[in-house]
Structure formats: C-alpha cells, structure tokens
Design an enzyme around this catalytic site. Structure first.
Site, PDB file in Angstrom:
ATOM      1  N   SER A  69      12.275  -0.807  67.132  1.00 17.09           N
ATOM      2  CA  SER A  69      12.324  -1.745  65.952  1.00 17.09           C
ATOM      3  C   SER A  69      13.184  -1.044  64.906  1.00 17.09           C
ATOM      4  CB  SER A  69      11.090  -2.154  65.611  1.00 17.09           C
ATOM      5  OG  SER A  69      11.145  -3.134  64.738  1.00 17.09           O
ATOM      6  N   ASP A 285      15.932  -6.262  60.779  1.00 16.25           N
ATOM      7  CA  ASP A 285      16.023  -4.918  61.141  1.00 16.25           C
ATOM      8  C   ASP A 285      16.342  -4.710  62.699  1.00 16.25           C
ATOM      9  OD1 ASP A 285      13.922  -6.238  62.924  1.00 16.25           O
ATOM     10  OD2 ASP A 285      12.449  -4.632  62.574  1.00 16.25           O
ATOM     11  N   ASP A 287      15.558  -4.581  65.652  1.00 19.04           N
ATOM     12  CA  ASP A 287      15.150  -5.307  66.877  1.00 19.04           C
ATOM     13  C   ASP A 287      14.988  -6.997  66.367  1.00 19.04           C
ATOM     14  OD1 ASP A 287      12.934  -5.133  65.764  1.00 19.04           O
ATOM     15  OD2 ASP A 287      11.583  -5.133  67.674  1.00 19.04           O
ATOM     16  N   ASP A 289      13.082  -8.639  64.466  1.00 18.00           N
ATOM     17  CA  ASP A 289      11.833  -9.413  64.173  1.00 18.00           C
ATOM     18  C   ASP A 289      11.472  -9.399  62.685  1.00 18.00           C
ATOM     19  OD1 ASP A 289      10.994  -6.672  64.096  1.00 18.00           O
ATOM     20  OD2 ASP A 289       9.607  -7.092  65.635  1.00 18.00           O
ATOM     21  N   ALA A 380       4.455  -8.315  53.985  1.00 14.28           N
ATOM     22  CA  ALA A 380       5.344  -8.059  52.896  1.00 14.28           C
ATOM     23  C   ALA A 380       6.759  -7.434  53.367  1.00 14.28           C
ATOM     24  CB  ALA A 380       4.796  -7.013  51.896  1.00 14.28           C
ATOM     25  N   ASN A 381       6.671  -6.788  54.457  1.00 18.32           N
ATOM     26  CA  ASN A 381       7.785  -6.055  55.202  1.00 18.32           C
ATOM     27  C   ASN A 381       8.802  -7.225  55.730  1.00 18.32           C
ATOM     28  OD1 ASN A 381       6.756  -6.681  57.755  1.00 18.32           O
ATOM     29  ND2 ASN A 381       5.810  -4.694  57.933  1.00 18.32           N
ATOM     30  N   ARG A 504      -6.439   3.121  52.342  1.00 16.67           N
ATOM     31  CA  ARG A 504      -6.712   2.831  53.686  1.00 16.67           C
ATOM     32  C   ARG A 504      -6.425   3.963  54.427  1.00 16.67           C
ATOM     33  NH1 ARG A 504      -2.206   0.767  56.165  1.00 16.67           N
ATOM     34  NH2 ARG A 504      -3.442   0.291  58.030  1.00 16.67           N
ATOM     35  N   PRO A 505      -6.794   4.444  55.663  1.00 16.42           N
ATOM     36  CA  PRO A 505      -6.552   5.488  56.506  1.00 16.42           C
ATOM     37  C   PRO A 505      -5.209   4.869  57.173  1.00 16.42           C
ATOM     38  CG  PRO A 505      -8.483   4.564  57.377  1.00 16.42           C
ATOM     39  CD  PRO A 505      -8.402   3.961  55.876  1.00 16.42           C
ATOM     40  N   THR A 508      -2.015   5.980  62.482  1.00 17.19           N
ATOM     41  CA  THR A 508      -1.186   6.833  63.270  1.00 17.19           C
ATOM     42  C   THR A 508      -1.307   8.291  62.908  1.00 17.19           C
ATOM     43  OG1 THR A 508       0.788   6.315  62.244  1.00 17.19           O
ATOM     44  CG2 THR A 508       0.293   4.911  63.880  1.00 17.19           C
TER      45      THR A 508
END
Length: 551
Positions: A69, A285, A287, A289, A380-381, A504-505, A508
C-alpha cells in the site's frame, strides 16, 4: 474427511522457502507487511492458507493481494480476501500468524494438520484462488513463492496480474456472485472500468462538465488503472495524471501519494509547478485504496480535503437523495468514524444523521457500517466507502416513485450503488463519487472545504517499554489503564477551548499515540505535548519524536 494433506509435496516445496529464524510474522488488518526481502516463506505459506480457506468455504474463490500500500518501496506484504470481497475472517488471522511462524517444514506440516482438524476442513473439496500484485520490484519473486503454495495444494488459481487492491477485491466478489441474482459485475478489469464509468456517466448526465482533475498516482499501480479509466470516461471527465513513473526505482510513494499529503499536510513537490490556484487535485496511495483531495486558494495557499471532508460531502448528498426520493422513513443513512475524525466533522455530521465512533481499523468501521441501511465510513487518511444493505438494494429496485423528482433521485441512488466499490475503500471509485457530488452541487474545492472548518490538531507518539500497559475503552477515546492517567488528561483538556485529546497504544510497535485538537493551532500543539509528557512520566518512556502531523 476423505483425504489428507499432500505432506511430501508440501515438504519439498517448503524447503525451497525456508523461514528466516530471526523474524516473527504477525497477520494484522493489513495482512503481513514488512521488508519485501524477508517475506518469501510467508508468501509460500499464504498460498497454502488461501487454498485451505477456499476448501473450508466449499471451494469458493479466495483472493490474495501482494502489496504494501502506502509503505516505502522496499516493503511488501500480502493479504487474503474472503469471498464477498471483504477482509479475512478474524479467527483466520490467528491461523495465518501461527502457520507463518512455524520454524521448519515439518513444524509447518504439523501446524497445517492442526488447522485442518480445528477448522474441520474437508480436504476433498476444491480450492480456488485469484491473485494480483502491485508494482513493487519485489512483487514477481514473492508471487512465485505464492504460486508454489498453490501448487503444494493443487489449487486452481487465476493470475489477475498487476492490479490495484480494490480491483482484486472487486474480482473476488464478482467471481463468487457470478450467475446469481446478487451478481456484482463482470469478473474482469474491463468489467470494473465499465461498471464505474457507466454509472458515473448516468450520474453526471445533464450537468456541466467539471474542469480537468489532476491525479497524483503515487508512482504506483493506480497510474495504470487511472490511465485505463480515463479512456472509459471519455470527455465526461478529464483526468490529468501525474507521478506515473511505475518503473523508476525508489519513486513509489516517495514525496507523493495520499499518505505523504495527509502526513505532511502539503502539496507533493512534483505538483508545485502543475497545480494552479482554484484547481482541484487528488492523490491516490501506492495500491489505490486511499484518496486525499486538495486545492490551492487564490493566494496559492494549500488546503487539504481528507477522509473526514469526503465523508461529510458524500453522506450529506446521500441523505438529500433519500429525502427527495421519499424514502427517508425506510432507508436510514449513518456515518461511522474513529476517534481520529476531526471534532468539527463530527459536529457537522451529527446535525444531519446518526454518527457512530468505533476503534481504529478498517474492520471495525466496515462492520459498524453494515448495521445501517446505508453506512458511510471514511478514515481521516482517505480510506473508506459506502455500504448499501441487501434489503436496501432490493427496496431501491422495487420502489415505485410517484413524481419525476422522486424517480430521478431513485435512479441516482441505484447508480451510486454501482459506482461505489462496496467491498473496500477504492480511491478511483471514491474519486468519481466525489466528482459526482461536486458536479451536482456545482462546488469548487473552496466551497466544499467551507462546509465546516477543521479544528487544528496534532499527533505525537511516545516510545514506551510495554504498550500493553495502556488499555482503552469507549472506542479508544478513554484510558482504563494505567489507573489515574485519564483523570490527569481530562484536567489538561479542560484548560483548552475546544480541547479534545486521547491516548491509544499502537497496534504494531511499543509506542503510544497521542491525538490532540483545540480551537487554536498553538493550543493543539501544547495540549499534545503536555499529554505526551504525562504518558512519558507514567511509563518512563522516551519521546519518540516531536509531535508529528496527524496521520
């Protein structure tokens, strides 16, 4: 069970694709994603998993997409697509992780036998898969490892070649609905371009032709798809394609593409001599999407129109069409957001329709959107889509309008269900959707942007020894652990006008992400830094970097 695993064949092919001993693979929302050079064994095993998943589902076709991506070019990845074109069922994410981490070929066979037992897979069933890849240089090698996985299971496979992620999702759904009353379309790339362009032409018939749209293709596979789509659109919309260098080493997503624009909140440098004030442009982006729009105002100042702005534009348009059609009592439209949605967008939408907040991640958004008759979700992205429930599609097909205006509105709604790729976020489909609304409303980028004014926001991240000590509730908007930290954050927030912040954690890595917004830019920055400071003190962590612009 009428047959067993072909262990000898799996063993001999697996030995050609040994697992690197130093790497632990994790199948997440985006599938497996890491440096392309380390993924050979994972791709081979995904080939086997796809075949087993297909057998488990009576031979229905499973999709496999090889892409990373918006990540840098050296990265690559792979994800599985379930028969309706949706993401892999959550339980199988765990199976994929376990199987990908088996150390040796014999451990792999053991893990596969265990899966066959626990998932009760009938190995005599057929296995069918369709697969594609993006333009990354590591793609062909990884695809050949994937094909060895199919070979190990004697799966029937169809190579869709180099394609965008949304096209692969589209193909999966078309193949699995072929010949049924729920047929999604013709299972070919041509079928995809035809479906999008035909519905677009119906929706803009009689409207003034929009000025040309500049499209930043991120030097990725979207460049190939946009070029094809351009031909199908003819003179109904002219796409001016930029950043189309798909064979130039290192060019993919480099200082271009939707993620670059969203994170840096500025124009790709390659467009600085191309985009003129008042002109609108968008970025895909790597790929295709995700989609971000933007324009330059009369003073040449850059303005971004992100996923929140797209959701606001699209949701309000659909609500209006449902009203005009006389269906507002029967079709309920709702919007799904995450905590990262700008507070101003949430307020704008709440005045018009129900809004639900869910934890970060496409699967949470998609599932929540399925609960509405028409569910709109955009991160939002710039990743998002609109879902129409089957009863809603049936209702639109059967509805008898009583006036010409109602009739036209119903026709438009039906065309929207054709234009929108309901399987997954699709930058090209979403781009045409935006263009339809702009044509209907006669909006420029500036007029669209003025629907509401974004609150200034900041994202910071703090490296911590263990992200698992941070636990959240209320769709990740409040911390329940460490105890007492949320109270301190609340006290800080109350000092700022329009203040909002959450922690927030990361899913990854051992970092904690901090989001803050306030009425003024300086206050948003200060609030982000102060909340990051609280996290730092609590965890004894280290500030990973200065606050970065919101992702």
């Amino acid at each position: 069970m009428t047959s067993s695993l072909p262990t000898k064949l799996i063993q001999s092919l697996s030995d050609l694709h040994p697992k690197p001993s130093h790497i632990h693979f994790q199948y997440g929302t985006a599938g497996f994603r890491t440096l392309g050079s380390t993924l050979d064994s994972a791709l081979f095993r995904v080939g086997i998993i796809a075949a087993l998943r297909s057998k488990k589902l009576d031979g229905r076709t499973i999709g496999v997409m090889v892409t990373a991506s918006h990540n840098p070019e050296p990265d690559n990845g792979v994800k599985l697509v379930d028969p309706r074109g949706e993401m892999l069922e959550a339980a199988w994410e765990g199976h994929a992780t376990t199987i990908s981490n088996a150390s040796t070929s014999s451990d792999l066979i053991e893990a596969l036998e265990s899966l066959v037992q626990t998932a009760k897979i009938d190995l005599s069933k057929p296995a069918n898969v369709v697969y594609a890849r993006d333009t990354r240089p590591s793609g062909p090698g990884l695809v050949s490892a994937l094909e060895d996985g199919f070979k190990a299971m004697s799966a029937t496979s169809r190579n869709a070649g180099v394609a965008t992620t949304p096209i692969l999702h589209y193909l999966v759904k078309c193949i699995n609905t072929k010949g049924t009353k729920y047929s999604y379309g013709d299972d070919s790339e041509e079928g995809y371009y035809r479906k999008l362009s035909t519905s677009y032409k119906k929706l803009v018939a009689g409207k003034a032709v929009q000025p040309p749209l500049i499209v930043d293709c991120a030097n990725g596979v979207g460049a190939l798809a946009a070029e094809q789509l351009n031909e199908y659109l003819g003179d109904t919309l002219q796409l001016v394609l930029e950043n189309t260098s798909i064979t130039t080493p290192g060019a993919l997503n480099n200082a271009c593409g939707a993620d670059y624009v969203k994170v840096s909140q500025k124009l790709p440098p390659s467009l600085s001599s191309v985009l003129k004030p008042g002109q609108r442009a968008c970025s895909l982006d790597g790929d295709a999407d995700r989609l971000i729009y933007y324009y330059l105002d009369d003073r040449g100042v850059f303005h971004m129109l992100d996923g929140d702005k797209i959701a606001a534009l699209v949701a309000a348009f659909i609500v209006d069409l449902v009203k005009v059609a006389g269906l507002e009592d029967q079709i309920k439209v709702g919007v799904v957001q995450t905590a990262y949605a700008n507070g101003a967008s949430t307020r704008y939408l709440q005045e018009r329709l129900p809004v639900k907040c869910v934890p970060t991640g496409v699967k949470h958004l998609h599932h929540a959107a399925e609960r509405y008759n028409v569910g709109v979700y955009f991160e939002a992205n710039g990743h998002g889509t609109v879902l129409f429930s089957q009863p809603t599609l049936d209702k639109l097909a059967e509805y008898q309008p009583s006036t010409p205006a109602q009739s036209r509105a119903v026709e438009h709604l039906v065309s929207l269900t054709e234009l929108i790729n309901q399987t997954v976020g699709d930058a090209l489909s979403d781009m045409l959707l935006v263009e339809v609304v702009l044509a209907h409303k006669s909006y420029s980028g500036e007029e669209w942007n003025s629907l509401y004014v974004d609150l200034p926001n900041r994202l910071a991240k703090v490296s911590v020894p263990d992200r698992n000590t941070f636990r959240t509730e209320d769709a990740e908007r409040r911390l329940v652990s460490p105890p007492g930290l949320q109270t301190k954050i609340d006290e800080l927030i109350n000092r700022y006008q329009g203040g909002r912040s959450f922690v927030r954690p990361s899913g990854t890595e051992d970092v904690v992400r901090v989001y803050a917004e306030a009425a003024l830019r300086t206050q948003a920055d200060e609030l982000a830094m102060r909340v990051a400071g609280l996290v730092y003190d609590e965890a004894g962590g280290e500030a990973a970097s200065r606050p970065k612009e919101f992702l």
